[in-house]
Design an enzyme around this catalytic site. Structure first.
Site, PDB file in Angstrom:
ATOM      1  N   ASP A   8      -7.838 -10.394   3.545  1.00  0.00           N
ATOM      2  CA  ASP A   8      -8.964 -11.185   4.046  1.00  0.00           C
ATOM      3  C   ASP A   8      -8.490 -12.116   5.165  1.00  0.00           C
ATOM      4  O   ASP A   8      -7.331 -12.046   5.611  1.00  0.00           O
ATOM      5  CB  ASP A   8      -9.714 -11.901   2.903  1.00  0.00           C
ATOM      6  CG  ASP A   8      -8.943 -13.083   2.324  1.00  0.00           C
ATOM      7  OD1 ASP A   8      -7.835 -13.397   2.803  1.00  0.00           O
ATOM      8  OD2 ASP A   8      -9.470 -13.699   1.373  1.00  0.00           O
ATOM      9  N   CYS A  65      -4.551 -11.709  -0.083  1.00  0.00           N
ATOM     10  CA  CYS A  65      -5.594 -12.702   0.184  1.00  0.00           C
ATOM     11  C   CYS A  65      -4.958 -14.074   0.011  1.00  0.00           C
ATOM     12  O   CYS A  65      -3.733 -14.186   0.091  1.00  0.00           O
ATOM     13  CB  CYS A  65      -6.835 -12.476  -0.689  1.00  0.00           C
ATOM     14  SG  CYS A  65      -6.588 -12.690  -2.463  1.00  0.00           S
ATOM     15  N   THR A  67      -4.638 -16.044  -2.669  1.00  0.00           N
ATOM     16  CA  THR A  67      -3.814 -16.074  -3.878  1.00  0.00           C
ATOM     17  C   THR A  67      -3.253 -14.710  -4.263  1.00  0.00           C
ATOM     18  O   THR A  67      -2.356 -14.638  -5.101  1.00  0.00           O
ATOM     19  CB  THR A  67      -4.649 -16.554  -5.082  1.00  0.00           C
ATOM     20  OG1 THR A  67      -5.755 -15.647  -5.238  1.00  0.00           O
ATOM     21  CG2 THR A  67      -5.162 -17.969  -4.872  1.00  0.00           C
ATOM     22  N   GLY A  68      -3.849 -13.650  -3.741  1.00  0.00           N
ATOM     23  CA  GLY A  68      -3.502 -12.282  -4.172  1.00  0.00           C
ATOM     24  C   GLY A  68      -4.297 -11.860  -5.383  1.00  0.00           C
ATOM     25  O   GLY A  68      -4.258 -10.687  -5.783  1.00  0.00           O
ATOM     26  N   HIS A  98       8.534  -0.013 -14.831  1.00  0.00           N
ATOM     27  CA  HIS A  98       7.928   0.124 -16.164  1.00  0.00           C
ATOM     28  C   HIS A  98       6.435   0.459 -16.136  1.00  0.00           C
ATOM     29  O   HIS A  98       5.953   1.169 -17.019  1.00  0.00           O
ATOM     30  CB  HIS A  98       8.117  -1.162 -16.967  1.00  0.00           C
ATOM     31  CG  HIS A  98       9.555  -1.439 -17.324  1.00  0.00           C
ATOM     32  ND1 HIS A  98       9.937  -2.487 -18.121  1.00  0.00           N
ATOM     33  CD2 HIS A  98      10.699  -0.789 -16.982  1.00  0.00           C
ATOM     34  CE1 HIS A  98      11.260  -2.476 -18.270  1.00  0.00           C
ATOM     35  NE2 HIS A  98      11.745  -1.467 -17.569  1.00  0.00           N
ATOM     36  N   ARG A 109      -1.339 -17.897   0.705  1.00  0.00           N
ATOM     37  CA  ARG A 109      -1.343 -19.357   0.545  1.00  0.00           C
ATOM     38  C   ARG A 109      -0.420 -19.787  -0.597  1.00  0.00           C
ATOM     39  O   ARG A 109      -0.369 -20.961  -0.946  1.00  0.00           O
ATOM     40  CB  ARG A 109      -2.768 -19.851   0.279  1.00  0.00           C
ATOM     41  CG  ARG A 109      -3.693 -19.668   1.480  1.00  0.00           C
ATOM     42  CD  ARG A 109      -5.134 -19.995   1.129  1.00  0.00           C
ATOM     43  NE  ARG A 109      -5.994 -19.908   2.315  1.00  0.00           N
ATOM     44  CZ  ARG A 109      -7.310 -19.765   2.263  1.00  0.00           C
ATOM     45  NH1 ARG A 109      -7.930 -19.701   1.100  1.00  0.00           N
ATOM     46  NH2 ARG A 109      -8.020 -19.690   3.380  1.00  0.00           N
ATOM     47  N   ARG A 132      10.171   6.289 -21.962  1.00  0.00           N
ATOM     48  CA  ARG A 132       9.365   5.563 -22.942  1.00  0.00           C
ATOM     49  C   ARG A 132       8.140   4.885 -22.324  1.00  0.00           C
ATOM     50  O   ARG A 132       7.188   4.549 -23.031  1.00  0.00           O
ATOM     51  CB  ARG A 132      10.223   4.518 -23.664  1.00  0.00           C
ATOM     52  CG  ARG A 132      10.614   3.316 -22.835  1.00  0.00           C
ATOM     53  CD  ARG A 132      11.555   2.389 -23.575  1.00  0.00           C
ATOM     54  NE  ARG A 132      11.756   1.107 -22.918  1.00  0.00           N
ATOM     55  CZ  ARG A 132      12.576   0.904 -21.879  1.00  0.00           C
ATOM     56  NH1 ARG A 132      13.260   1.922 -21.365  1.00  0.00           N
ATOM     57  NH2 ARG A 132      12.707  -0.298 -21.348  1.00  0.00           N
ATOM     58  N   HIS A 133       8.168   4.733 -21.000  1.00  0.00           N
ATOM     59  CA  HIS A 133       7.043   4.057 -20.347  1.00  0.00           C
ATOM     60  C   HIS A 133       5.847   4.989 -20.131  1.00  0.00           C
ATOM     61  O   HIS A 133       4.732   4.517 -19.936  1.00  0.00           O
ATOM     62  CB  HIS A 133       7.492   3.462 -19.015  1.00  0.00           C
ATOM     63  CG  HIS A 133       8.644   2.520 -19.159  1.00  0.00           C
ATOM     64  ND1 HIS A 133       8.538   1.328 -19.842  1.00  0.00           N
ATOM     65  CD2 HIS A 133       9.936   2.615 -18.753  1.00  0.00           C
ATOM     66  CE1 HIS A 133       9.716   0.714 -19.845  1.00  0.00           C
ATOM     67  NE2 HIS A 133      10.578   1.476 -19.191  1.00  0.00           N
TER      68      HIS A 133
HETATM   69  C1  RB5 Z   1     -10.643 -17.189   0.310  1.00  0.00           C
HETATM   70  O1  RB5 Z   1     -10.937 -18.517   0.567  1.00  0.00           O
HETATM   71  C2  RB5 Z   1      -9.928 -17.054  -1.028  1.00  0.00           C
HETATM   72  O2  RB5 Z   1     -10.811 -17.329  -2.069  1.00  0.00           O
HETATM   73  C3  RB5 Z   1      -9.320 -15.684  -1.172  1.00  0.00           C
HETATM   74  O3  RB5 Z   1      -8.432 -15.449  -0.124  1.00  0.00           O
HETATM   75  C4  RB5 Z   1      -8.530 -15.396  -2.422  1.00  0.00           C
HETATM   76  O4  RB5 Z   1      -7.596 -16.396  -2.679  1.00  0.00           O
HETATM   77  C5  RB5 Z   1      -9.290 -15.012  -3.611  1.00  0.00           C
HETATM   78  O5  RB5 Z   1      -8.751 -14.640  -4.671  1.00  0.00           O
END
Ligand code: RB5
Length: 145
Positions: A8, A65, A67-68, A98, A109, A132-133
């Site tokens: 994003d 994004c 936070t991912g 695994h 971020r 095993r996985h």
């Molecule tokens: C965008 O502001 C933010 O919410 C997005 O990049 C992400 O962190 C969502 O999980």
């Protein structure tokens, strides 16, 4: 080997750095964008990455994004996708060995580009161990029906 990438608006710079990094490692990248800083919605890009991997268009996916997390939830909704959202290399490595993860996500971020490169290295350079996985990964895939 092909990697589908998506992100994003919060992760354009990080995506560009990582795109160049994996290309230098010899991977071909399918870049689903976004490539502008204009606000957009991460589910669209997570889904695109997930679908590219699930269909076989790409071997792996990397989605970024803020936070991912959001983009990882989106990619993981696609049937056949196993997502690893990582902030450090150890989990990235073990998720390949695994869990046979096929999409990696992280937060632009949350971590810096050097940590992201280390995570990408561990994730791409380690193979699924099987054995095993297999039973456990099969159980994961049964959950999606
Ligand atoms: C965008 O502001 C933010 O919410 C997005 O990049 C992400 O962190 C969502 O999980």
């Amino acid at each position: 080997m092909k990697i589908a990438m998506g992100n994003d608006h919060s992760a354009v710079e990080m995506k560009t750095v990582i795109r160049e990094y994996v290309e230098a490692k010899g991977y071909e990248v399918i870049d689903f964008g976004t490539n502008t800083g204009e606000s957009c919605d991460y589910p669209e890009y997570g889904e695109k990455v997930g679908r590219a991997v699930a269909s076989g268009e790409a071997d792996y996916g990397i989605a970024i994004c803020g936070t991912g997390i959001g983009i990882g939830i989106a990619a993981g909704k696609v049937k056949g996708i196993r997502v690893c959202t990582c902030s450090e290399p150890y989990s990235a490595r073990l998720s390949r060995m695994h869990n046979n993860t096929n999409v990696l996500t992280f937060g632009a971020r949350v971590i810096g580009t050097e940590m992201a490169k280390m995570i990408v290295d561990e994730w791409l350079d380690n193979a699924y161990e099987g054995g095993r996985h297999d039973r456990r990964v099969a159980q994961l895939m049964e959950i999606e029906g």
